[in-house]
Each structure stands twice: as C-alpha cells, then as structure tokens.
Scaffold this motif. Sequence first.
Motif, short mmCIF file in Angstrom:
data_model
loop_
_atom_site.label_atom_id
_atom_site.label_comp_id
_atom_site.label_asym_id
_atom_site.label_seq_id
_atom_site.Cartn_x
_atom_site.Cartn_y
_atom_site.Cartn_z
N UNK A 1 44.32 -16.59 13.74
CA UNK A 1 45.50 -17.26 13.49
C UNK A 1 45.81 -18.09 14.53
N UNK A 2 46.29 -19.35 14.35
CA UNK A 2 46.45 -20.38 15.12
C UNK A 2 47.96 -20.95 14.70
N UNK A 3 49.11 -20.58 15.36
CA UNK A 3 50.03 -21.39 14.77
C UNK A 3 50.31 -21.11 13.26
N UNK B 1 45.51 -12.70 22.72
CA UNK B 1 46.40 -13.89 22.10
C UNK B 1 45.78 -14.54 20.78
N UNK B 2 44.50 -13.93 20.56
CA UNK B 2 44.00 -14.57 19.26
C UNK B 2 43.84 -16.14 19.51
N UNK B 3 43.41 -16.42 20.61
CA UNK B 3 43.54 -18.14 20.74
C UNK B 3 42.68 -18.42 22.11
N UNK B 4 41.64 -19.38 21.87
CA UNK B 4 40.96 -19.52 23.09
C UNK B 4 41.59 -20.71 23.74
N UNK B 5 41.36 -20.70 25.34
CA UNK B 5 42.18 -21.71 25.71
C UNK B 5 41.35 -23.27 25.83
N UNK B 6 39.93 -23.16 25.70
CA UNK B 6 39.17 -24.15 25.64
C UNK B 6 38.20 -24.07 24.52
N UNK C 1 54.91 -11.98 13.40
CA UNK C 1 54.83 -12.59 12.32
C UNK C 1 53.19 -12.44 12.03
N UNK C 2 52.43 -12.95 13.26
CA UNK C 2 51.13 -13.10 13.14
C UNK C 2 50.00 -11.93 13.86
N UNK C 3 50.79 -11.06 14.37
CA UNK C 3 50.02 -10.01 15.18
C UNK C 3 49.51 -10.29 16.50
N UNK C 4 49.81 -11.52 16.86
CA UNK C 4 49.17 -11.84 18.18
C UNK C 4 50.18 -12.68 18.84
#
Lengths: 112, 112, 112, 429, 429, 429
Positions: free
Chosen positions: A45-47, D419-424, F287-290
Amino acid sequence: MKKVTAIIKPFLLDEVRDALGEIGVRGITVTEVKGFGRQKGHTELYRGAEYVVDFLPKTQIDAVVADSLVDSVIDSIRNAASTGKIGDGKIFVTEVEQAIRIRTGESGEEAL
Amino acid sequence: MKKVTAIIKPFLLDEVRDALGEIGVRGITVTEVKGFGRQKGHTELYRGAEYVVDFLPKTQIDAVVADSLVDSVIDSIRNAASTGKIGDGKIFVTEVEQAIRIRTGESGEEAL
Amino acid sequence: MKKVTAIIKPFLLDEVRDALGEIGVRGITVTEVKGFGRQKGHTELYRGAEYVVDFLPKTQIDAVVADSLVDSVIDSIRNAASTGKIGDGKIFVTEVEQAIRIRTGESGEEAL
Amino acid sequence: MQEQIFELQYAIDTFYFLVCGALVMWMAAGFAMLEAGLVRSKSTTEILTKNVALYSISCVMYLLVGYQLMYGGGYLLAGIENDGAEAAADLVAGVLADSAEAGFNGDSVYSDASDFFFQVVFVATAMSIVSGAVAERMKLWAFLLFCVVMTGFIYPIEGGWTWGGKPVGFGDFELLNLGDIGFSDFAGSGIVHLAGAAAALAGVILLGARKGKFGRDGQIYAIPGANLPLATLGTFILWMGWFGFNGGSVLKLGDVASANSVAVVFLNTNASAAAGAVSALVVARLMFGKADLTMALNGALAGLVAITAEPSTPTPAMASLFGAIAGLIVVYSIVALEKFRLDDPVGAISVHGVVGIFGLMIVPFTNSDATFIAQATGAVVIFTWVFIASFIVWLLLKLIFGIRISEEEEYEGADVSECGMEAYPEFTK
Amino acid sequence: MQEQIFELQYAIDTFYFLVCGALVMWMAAGFAMLEAGLVRSKSTTEILTKNVALYSISCVMYLLVGYQLMYGGGYLLAGIENDGAEAAADLVAGVLADSAEAGFNGDSVYSDASDFFFQVVFVATAMSIVSGAVAERMKLWAFLLFCVVMTGFIYPIEGGWTWGGKPVGFGDFELLNLGDIGFSDFAGSGIVHLAGAAAALAGVILLGARKGKFGRDGQIYAIPGANLPLATLGTFILWMGWFGFNGGSVLKLGDVASANSVAVVFLNTNASAAAGAVSALVVARLMFGKADLTMALNGALAGLVAITAEPSTPTPAMASLFGAIAGLIVVYSIVALEKFRLDDPVGAISVHGVVGIFGLMIVPFTNSDATFIAQATGAVVIFTWVFIASFIVWLLLKLIFGIRISEEEEYEGADVSECGMEAYPEFTK
Amino acid sequence: MQEQIFELQYAIDTFYFLVCGALVMWMAAGFAMLEAGLVRSKSTTEILTKNVALYSISCVMYLLVGYQLMYGGGYLLAGIENDGAEAAADLVAGVLADSAEAGFNGDSVYSDASDFFFQVVFVATAMSIVSGAVAERMKLWAFLLFCVVMTGFIYPIEGGWTWGGKPVGFGDFELLNLGDIGFSDFAGSGIVHLAGAAAALAGVILLGARKGKFGRDGQIYAIPGANLPLATLGTFILWMGWFGFNGGSVLKLGDVASANSVAVVFLNTNASAAAGAVSALVVARLMFGKADLTMALNGALAGLVAITAEPSTPTPAMASLFGAIAGLIVVYSIVALEKFRLDDPVGAISVHGVVGIFGLMIVPFTNSDATFIAQATGAVVIFTWVFIASFIVWLLLKLIFGIRISEEEEYEGADVSECGMEAYPEFTK
Ligand SMILES: Nc1ncnc2c1ncn2[C@@H]1O[C@H](COP(=O)(O)OP(=O)(O)O)[C@@H](O)[C@H]1O
Ligand SMILES: Nc1ncnc2c1ncn2[C@@H]1O[C@H](COP(=O)(O)OP(=O)(O)O)[C@@H](O)[C@H]1O
Ligand SMILES: Nc1ncnc2c1ncn2[C@@H]1O[C@H](COP(=O)(O)OP(=O)(O)O)[C@@H](O)[C@H]1O
C-alpha cells in the motif's frame, strides 16, 4: 563445455560463490534479474493505493565449466542455495561450443 | 546461428560495439554484470572496518550472428577488448536454433 | 527443453508476462538490458554539448519451456510485444539440456 | 521612554530566541539526512519515519508533561497560555515590572512562549541521537514508544536536575544539587548529547548488532552508507543549526556583554567544528590511508559537541584546539566501539557520548566557575540516570513487544516490514 | 538611557551580522550540493570531501593568519580574544565610547567576534568556487594544500587591498589604493567571486579537461551531472544564503537608513536572481530547443553574482534587468569556454568570473561613487594577482606532488582512489 | 532620543520581516524537494525546472504588476524605488513622522522594500502548490504561462480583496468587503493555500490523471515516489520556512505584545505541525496497517496549513488539537480524492485545499473577531474566483497549445521530452 545457469535468492550469492570455489570453479558471472514464478509477489500500500510487486529480485549465476564438472557444480549450487522454501530457484544447463580468453586467446577448457 | 557472448571490461564497450559494427553485426544486447574470476577484487576501508569488493563490474555483450560471421566476431572482440591485463574477460559461443524478429515475424538469419 | 529469449520494449513486459501466463508458462526470468540495433538512439543536449544515447533500454525475458510449448510461446510473445515499430525486438531459441528445481531436486520438465 | 527601551529589549531577546530555536528545529532535518545517508537504502524510509515521528512526538510530549517536569512550566503549557493574547495589557505591565527589577543589564526578560519553543527543540535533539544508533534493526513502534518515555520523562527529569535547578533525586529523596557544586554545561554537551548517547547505548546493547556486521571470529565488516551526499547535507544542516543551539544558550542578546558573548559563541562553535573536521580527516588518512568523508563529518560533529559545554569562555584558538582533539577522539572511539561489538551505524554514541564527556571535562580549563570533580559528577549522574532508566524501558519493551525485527525482515530491509514503502523504489537493485 | 540605546543598537547590529554570517556559512552546503549534483556519481564522495574540508580549512587558516593579513585582526585572532568575556566591563565601556564617537547614525559598532564570523564565511565562499571547476580529476590532497595557501594568503592579501583599505602592493612597494581611485565592490562580485574564479581558471588550465570531455577533432561531449535534485537544492541554498552575503554587507542595521538599505539589498538580490533564472531558461530554450534546468540554475547564480557588486543602489526594476543580462551572459559564456577546451564541470568560471566582471562594470550605472575605469582597474588587479599567484601555487604542486589523478583512477572515479568510498554504493551500475 | 528609539524599532521590525521573508523563500526549496521526491525519477528534472522557474516568474510578475494590483505598491515597484538610497534624509524624516503618528505600540513602521520582499515569497508559495498537483504530465511551457497569469493577476486580485482591503469585485462592480464582514485569515490558509489548491484542482480536472494511475474498472494504482529522503527533506524545509510564513504575519515585532505574539505563533505553528504528523502516522497505521511516511509528511504539512489561518489566539494545547484533526482529515482526503479519480501525485489539493478550508473554519473558535459565516463566505469567494479564473486560463492554454504531453512522452518521462535531461542519468534502469 557446459554453461550452468542458476537463478537463486540474492542473499545466498556468497554461499554459492564459496561452494563453487571449493570444487574448483574459477570464474562466474553474476546478473541481477527479476523472477516470476510459483513464489508469489506481495501487495503493498502506498498512500492508501495498492500496488503489486510481482517480480521478485533474484540473482542469476552463469558458470561455464568443463563437462566433467557439471554434476558437482549442480550439487554444490543446490546445497548452497536451498532453503527449502518456494522460490529457491532453478538450475539450467546448456551446451557451450567454444570459450576464449580475451587476454591470451586460449580457447576451450583452457580458457575457463 | 550462434550467440557470441563476451564478458568485457565496461569501459571498452564503445570500442567493441564499433568493431562489431564494422564487420557487419547490426544488433547487440548489453547487460551489466558482476564478474568473479582470476582478477581479484580489492579491500576497502569504511570507517575503519574492512569490506571486500570481490565482484567486479563487467559488461556482457550478446550478439546472435550467422555461423559464417562467428570467427570474425571473435577476432573483432578480442582486438577491441584486449588490454593484456588480467580480467579482460571471456568469449563464449553457443548454438541458437531460431531467431525471430518480433515486428515482422521474419525468422532465421533474416531476423538478425 | 528450450530457452526462449525475447528482447522487448520495457513497457510491454506486463503484457508479455500475462500472455505467457495464459498459455501455461509458469516461470520467467527478466533482465534489464541495453539494446543496440536498427532502432537508432537519439542525441541529447546538456549545457549546450551533445551526447548520443545509442543504447536503448530493453527488457530481456528468458523462459525455459518444454519443446512442445515453443511455438505457442513465440506466438504469444509476438502478439503481446509487437507495436509494428522498429525496435520491437527479437526472439531467440536455444536448447537447454537440463533443468533442476533447487528446492526439490526435480529435474527435466518437472522442474519448470 | 525607559519602558520603550525595555519593550525593545524584550522584543530583541524574544526574536533572538525564536531565530535560534528555528535553527535548532532545523537540526531535526540534519539528523534525518545524516542518518538516512549512513544507513543502507533498504532501511531508509524507516529511519526517515523515525526522525519525523520522533521530532513530532518530542514536541507533543514536552508540551504535555516534559516542560512541567523540567522547568515547572505547567502541564499542557498552562503557564504560557495565560500570557497569550487575551491579556495583552497585563502582559506588558508584567514584562515592564520584570524588566525594571532585572535591570537593563540583568537577566533576560523574554516571552515564555519563545522559551518553550527554544527548549522543545532541544528535547528532539537528544532523541535524534538515539535513532541513528539503533538504525536498521529496531522495530519502529517500539522505538516510538521509547521516544514517548524519553522525551516526556527521562530527559525532562534529568534536565530538571541540571538546567532546571532541581536537586538530583525524586520527591523527598534529594541527593545533591549539581548547579551548587559547580557543574556547568552551557548548551548541553552532557545534558543533551551525553544523555541521548546514554539512551542509545542502552538500546544498542539490548538490541545487538545488525546481521552481517560482525563475523563469528571477531571480524568486523563494513556496511557502507547508501547516500553520502545526504550524510554531508545532514552534517552541514547540523553545523548551521548548532549556531542556534549554542548561540541561543547565552539566553540574552540585548546588551553589549550578552551580544558579544553570543558572537563569541558563534565564532567558537564554528572554529571547533572546523578544527574537528580537519583533524578527523587527517587522523583517518593516517590510520586508514584514505580520506574518509564520513569520519570528517563525524569530526565536525565531534567539534560541535565538544564546544557545546562551554563555547563562551575559550579563545578562538583554544576552541579550535578543543575541536581538533575531539576530531581525534571520535575516530578512535568509533573504531574502538566496534571492537566491543557495539554496532552504531552512524557513530552517534562516539560523537555525542564519548565526545560529550570530553566536552564536559574541558570546561574548567576556560571557565573557573566549573570544577573537574563537579563536571565528572555531572557526567556520571546524567549517564547513570539516563542509561539505567532507558535500559529498563528498552527491556520492558523487549519483553512485552520485542524491539527487534526478525532476521528475514532485516534482510529484506526495515523499510518493507515497518513502513511498507521503499525509499528509492526505482533505483535499488 | 542613551547608553542603553547604544547597547541595544550594538546588540541588534551584532545579531544581524551573526544571522547573515550563518546564512553565508549555509552557502558552503549549497556549493557542496550543487557540485555533488553536477559531477558524475563516481566523483561524488570526493567533491563532498573537498567541500567539507575546504570550508573547515578556510576557517582554520583565516583564524590563524588570514584575518590578520586582511584586516589586521591579529594572528590567531589575538585582537578578538581580548574582548571576550573576561573584561566585560571594559568591553561595555569601550563600546559605549565608540558608539558615542560614531553617533547613532554613524558607523556601526558591533562585536569583533561577529565581524570575524561574518568575514570567515566569505573566504570559504571564494574557495568553494574553485572546487567545482577542478572536479572529477584533481588529487584531493593537492587541492587541500592549495586551499591552505588560497585562504591563508592569496585571498586575504587581495582582500586587504580592497575591503581592508590597504594599498595594492607588498611592504614598501605600493602601487595604488583601489578605494581611493573609486573602486567599489559592495559584497564581492570581484573580491570574492572573480577571485575564486581566477584561482579556478589557473587550476583548470594546468589540470586539463576530464578524459572524454573533448574529442580529438574538437568535438565537445556532454558529461551529465548525476543528481539534478541535489544541484537544484544547492542552488536554492545558495540563493537563500546570498541574502546574508549581500544583506550583511551593508554592515549596519540599527538605524532607519541602514535598515532600509538592508531591505533594498534583500529585494534586489532576489529580483536579480529571479530574472537571471528566467532569462537563462529562455535563452537556453532558444539556443538548445530544450528547457535546460542546469542553465536555469546557473542563471539564478549569475543573477546573484552580478548584483553582488552593488545591490543597494539599483531600483528593483534595474536589478531585474541586470540579472536578466547576467543570465544571458552565463549561457553564452559556458558554451564559449568549452569551445576553448576549458572543462569546468559546474560552470563556476562563467558564473563567478565572467559574470563577476560584468557585476563590477555595471556598478557605475547606479552608484555615482564608482567609475568605469576604477572598476576595470579593480577587476584587472584582482584577476591578475589571484590568477598569477594561484598559477604558481598550482604549478609548484604539480611539479612536486602532481595535481592530477591517473587516467585509470579517473576512469574508476576519484571516489575510489581519493576517498576509498563510493557515494552511492548501492545504486550505481 | 525618542527618535532613536523609533529608528531602532524600525530596524528591528524591518529585520524581522527580512528574516521571515528569507525563511518563506526557503519554502520554495521545500516544495521543490517534496515534489521531486514524490514523483517518479523520469519526471524529476521537469518538476525541478518548474519549481525554479515558478519561483523566479512569481518574483518577476509580482514586481511588474502583482504588488500594484494587490497593495497598490506601484507597477515595477515605483513606490519602493523612491524610498531607496537616494533620499536617505527624506526617508528618515518620513519614518519618524509615521512612527510618531503610529505611536510606539501602534502599527508597525518598517521598510517598504522589506514588505515587498515578504509579500513576494507568498506568491511563490501559492504557485508552488500547483506544480505538485499537475506533476508528471503537464507541458512545461503551458505551466509557466499559467504561472505568469496566476502570479501576476489571479492571486494578486484575490489578495487585494482579502489582505489588501479592497472590496470583492472589479472596478465599479463591488460585492462586499471581506474584512468588514469579519473574515479573518492571519497568514493565509485560504488566501494562499486554498487559492493555490483551487488553481491546482482546475488544472488537474482539465489535465486528467497520469497514465496508469486508474484502471478501467475503477482500480486505483499506486505510483510510488522515487526518492523519499528528498520528500522528507522538503517537508522539514517547509516546516522551518513556515515559522517565517506565520511568524512574519504578525507584521510587527518591536513591542512586548507583538513580540509575544510572534513567539506564540512560532510555538503554535510547531505544535500543530507535530500533532498533525503524529496523527496522520497513527491514522495511516490504523487504515493501512503500515507506518506510511508520506502520510506523516502530509500530516505535518496539514497541521501547518490548518494553523495558518489563526496561529496567534489558540492555546498550544488547542493548536495541537487542531493539528491532530488536520492530520486525520488529510489522510482521508487523499484517499477520497483518488476515489473521484483526481490524480494529485503529492496530495497538494488535500493538504492545502481541504485542510485550508478547515483552517479557515476553526478561526472563530479562538478568535472572536471572526465569524463562521464570514469565514465560509471568504472560502467560497477565494475558491470560486481562483478556480474559475484558473479554469478559464488552463482551458485557453489547452485549446491553444495543449497542456498535456503525449502518451509516449509521458511513458518516456517528462524529463526527456520537456527538458532533454534526466535527473539521475546514471541510476535509473
Ligand atoms: N521456466 C522458467 N524459465 C526461466 N526462469 C524460471 C522459470 N521458472 C522459474 N524461473 C525462475 O526461477 C525463480 C524461482 O522459481 P519459482 O517458481 O518461484 O520457485 P521454485 O524454484 O521454488 O519452483 C523465478 O523467480 C524465476 O526467476
Ligand atoms: N568459467 C566462467 N564462467 C562464466 N564467466 C566467467 C568464467 N570465467 C571468467 N568469467 C567472467 O570473465 C571475467 C574475467 O575473468 P578473469 O578470470 O578475471 O580474467 P581473464 O579473463 O583475464 O582470465 C570474470 O570477471 C567473469 O565475469
Ligand atoms: N543480432 C542480435 N543479437 C543480439 N541482440 C540483438 C540482435 N539484433 C537486435 N538485437 C536486440 O534487439 C533489439 C531490437 O532490435 P532492432 O534492430 O533495434 O529492431 P527490430 O527488432 O525491429 O529489428 C536491439 O535493441 C537489441 O537489443
């Protein structure tokens, strides 16, 4: 000569390289690839919006070796790269007709 | 047809491409790879701790060519990619059974 | 078994993957490559000086498949990857002697 | 007209605080960039999230309880509320009375709100030190819970003993008053930096090293930072922000002596940092044979930490000397800590802890109000309290939730798991 | 009460200097980011190291000898030391006497320490200009040795002739006094920027171009910068810092005329930069057919350099016009320099040198105290001295140690050979 | 001596404006970094170019016509020109007369030039909001043409109705005077932020979503930002710059009440941002779990926007509460806008528009001079005018030149088509 191509999990690269070194393989070429197979990717999930990461990072190892070495190369790779979990990867063997060392011009198994 | 795969030092790519162009090779595919071979990596220090850079950056060139061209391709690559220093790389030749141009569907040497 | 190697335009990767999935290909390996061919690069200006971008980004797909599947794989790729414009890419077919699944040790077509 | 002069003095001193406070706030960005540059790309989103969150939590917690515990400023800043806009006339009258009492050259009279603003950014600085040391392997939410306790309680209590003038101890149990025995820590080499490092050390001990940092047979492996321009930017930001950190700690601008003191502090702060960078660069060159940028950065920061305990009394030449020694210490300390298998990805414990102590101990050389024994006592008190209190909190967190991400998560990178998110996402291989 | 007013004025003026100085210090980060963004990734660690080190060395050298040579401020700042904290009463008395003599609307009376702080950051600016031009091929330690000489001697001597009021020449040999003949350079288009560019040019000539920059038959190849967000950030930082650079050069804030002048300087500085960016963007669009970001960045910097020689007298509309012309000049200059096979990876010689001269020459249009002949004389004196002195130093360095890394090192990148550390170890191919 | 006091007050107030203005200028860098971090790498050069250019164009246009339209300051700043250096004596006399009239505690008397400098950076802020929302698909030059109209006309006209005290309407056609009916927008939640968002919304509607953002059957796909450290840096820069944005909007520093008000504004601005970040982080976690870093960043910005309409009257606790609610709103708003298939890569419309309205509507809770009805009226007037005027301009641009790059250009990235230059030529795959 044969080319043994192995697609493995990236973090096992050092183990595989060491294992191949032990049985006398003196050169390998490594490529970063993305794999798609039985091992499924994951949804992120992103945003708040989803995106699917379906190609997973894998490492491809190519080693051209003498025919006689092929079996032990396969065994070594399997031992070093196997975690027992899905996505451990594959080994493919193909025929190589000729090998040349650029520096010296040596060819055949000499060149490896 | 044969696939000539050359692993070379990255900064010689332009020379090799030009050399191949001169003898009539009209297409090549290039991959950034990491090589492990006789040419040893080096040890770096980062904040006082060591780390070994044992995979060296190499460039892999794949050119699928008609059988008749193979020898001159090998010569061209050797001429362009040789510095005489260890790590100049290898050339491997493998058999290609079929080649197809996606756009037109042409196949065989027509497709190259 | 055969390895079908396709060099395609990067933005068509998802289409090709889906097309291959539909005809039963369960695994592929993807590499980012740079291609040099009939499709010419372009000249860019940076601070008034020119530079030529002559290698174009391409995506290489490798799929090892049973012999029986080769033709439909080629057709699928052609359908999915063809835009009719120059630079759509090539498909190469090579023989694979052996395939092994690292996790289980299965070999041959079982391993794919 | 005297009243107008007092009003102008109040305005100047308040503005001076606010400008310095804004510079210290900017240090939060500096820590974020420094740490984001020195970790691997796969842990970058997480360290950024920690830095944004820790600054924010610090502000919330210090507002809720911390300022009350440290300076008695009221829970929820009840004290400041009153001198808000509603009673402007009262405010002016009060200020003028205070100014008259203090006298033009006496203690600074300035806005309570500016005081809080200046103090709150210090809390965040102390906490920022921790995030770097525990980077790449700690669970995000465990860290944030620790942050709540550290910025709401551990730091404010310690700050009360030192800058707040409260006696060391709790309630009726009072040990000693650090100010009375001659402990002096101008802008916080000990109170802020050593405190942060003590909390970090406790965390690092309980957490263990990053996978792959140490070999089984004592080998020490390097784990290079992914983005050195960011680390350099972060250092420059910290350097700039430190002018506010030290410069604002003079606490008054509006007369000749104070203004000159502020200027001397700016000058010395800069001189010490510069000397620290040069010395660390040279030392690293001699030790490792290469010009190690990250050591130069740590050297500059070490110079800054060292001068922070007393930037107003040394001559510029002495400040440079102190900075140079700090630059030397930090290189040796970073190498030594790794020998003890303490894994601190950004060198925070060395820069802020080891050099923080050094900074405290050199105060008596230039400030005759301070004594070595008092400085040592202060260092011990601060370290002991923060280390033990932090250790207990980290331990509780470890027992209850766990503080470390799993081996697989660490391999994949904290970014994905936390965070479920890569920085780059487009660059890394 | 008059004394209190003088004290407040002293405090305000000192604080104004410190804030402006902190902004100029921040420019060091700007140069570091700009240059790190415009070189290739393989030379990034090295350029960062150079920037951190040159700023630090500048501070050390100016403190040791430079400030004495330029303004007679004492070796090791012996002069400033005395007005430190020890003799606060003396200090106040001295300040009040000075203020009384100067009068409220007379020359600024402010802390010596703040003066040094403000001056020292200018030295670093001059030196920062050099690092960009010689990037990617110069040996790190040769550069740092040059930095020692430049910031300790070459620049301070030149600065003494111009801002320091000393006659051009050495010892008894005195040529002329630039101030007396009507040379005017408000904040340093010539004194700082042209000087830096002259040193850079000497280095570039002796060093030669980067391998691959020019073909055998006169072709000019582009070597794109690796990280344009960094370059943009660096430009914004410089833009911001320049408010301190020019704004602080009014030298006084604390009366109506001075404060208004400072405000006009801020306004004109911003207007010129904005016009420079727009004009360079449009010119590049017309010349190259594309919106060239790096030219827009250089255009903004050109606007800043151009207005620096006199930001206080033009109307805002004229400042905008000057900036717009500077933006046009810089694009042509960058293209032209490459025709001469001078390889300046970041365009420093064009931005600071060519536009620096332009900045000097437009002063007489708005400031009647300056004459074209004096401005030209000043430009020639500054350029000649700095260029020749630098050329000799570079040449000696070249003969003794060599100033250029080997071809193979250049291919592998200066980062590995000079710093043993990649800037982005995980990203680059 | 009264005159000297007035001179000092003028100097302080002018300097305060300039420092705050420089901080707001710095926000231009913040927007540039935030947006460059949240787009894909292939659109990064273009967004950087837009940001540099829009700031520059804003400065040029506001100088040419905008300041005249908004405050009657003269085309080409004709008004400011006169109080430049030429007539220093007149200037001082004028200032002293004004100060005497206003009285020490009355309205601020400060340099016209500093006023322009402070105002001009606000224009750029409004425009920066637009660039993020239309990123990755709009033609560069169409955007820049819009920028000319927005910063020269649309914003100044709206600004004239609100801060300029002019009645809503054109020429003889006058609707109502927002100030008279009790509309209050301290630093511009509506006047700047909502205005920017309205222009952005009009652009986004006419432009359509990025290719690949929405599926045929209503799917919403994520397009992750390429460089989160940049986005984080940008947020910290904005946070810092906002102290100038809100703090400077008190418009006076130089007496006790004003200085205290400035301090309260700094404190509340920081508190609201911190609470916004924490709340958005927690809401996103639930909301997103992360722990979604980008939401935490947007949350901080939402806190800043929300408090901007009235940062001087809330207690710190209330400011924190407002920020926390803003953090919650922004997460929901971002998710909701995507449901409406509005593609806003950086969340600008939510952060500045939706939260801008929220900020306006909470003013009456703490400021009894404002009424809900007047706040709502103001929001409607601002939104309607800016949205419709922008829509027409975008539409004309669309019809005449086209505003969207071709599908193929979008696939290749706006960097290549619009700027001919990659932002990270060595890194991307
Ligand atoms: N038929 C194939 N041809 C080429 N590569 C394949 C093929 N099947 C799998 N791979 C590669 O091997 C990797 C692992 O395969 P996967 O099916 O996920 O797990 P496993 O090897 O455990 O069966 C894939 O990610 C892909 O890179
Ligand atoms: N047996 C092999 N199989 C695949 N790649 C090889 C093999 N041997 C060498 N290579 C590749 O060739 C490169 C050069 O080989 P190396 O042994 O270092 O030098 P040289 O070619 O001079 O003998 C290696 O880095 C590696 O990428
Ligand atoms: N002989 C070849 N060997 C290997 N790769 C080739 C060869 N010819 C073409 N390619 C690859 O295929 C891509 C497309 O080829 P190109 O000649 O540009 O267009 P087309 O496929 O339409 O004829 C090239 O960019 C290159 O990567």
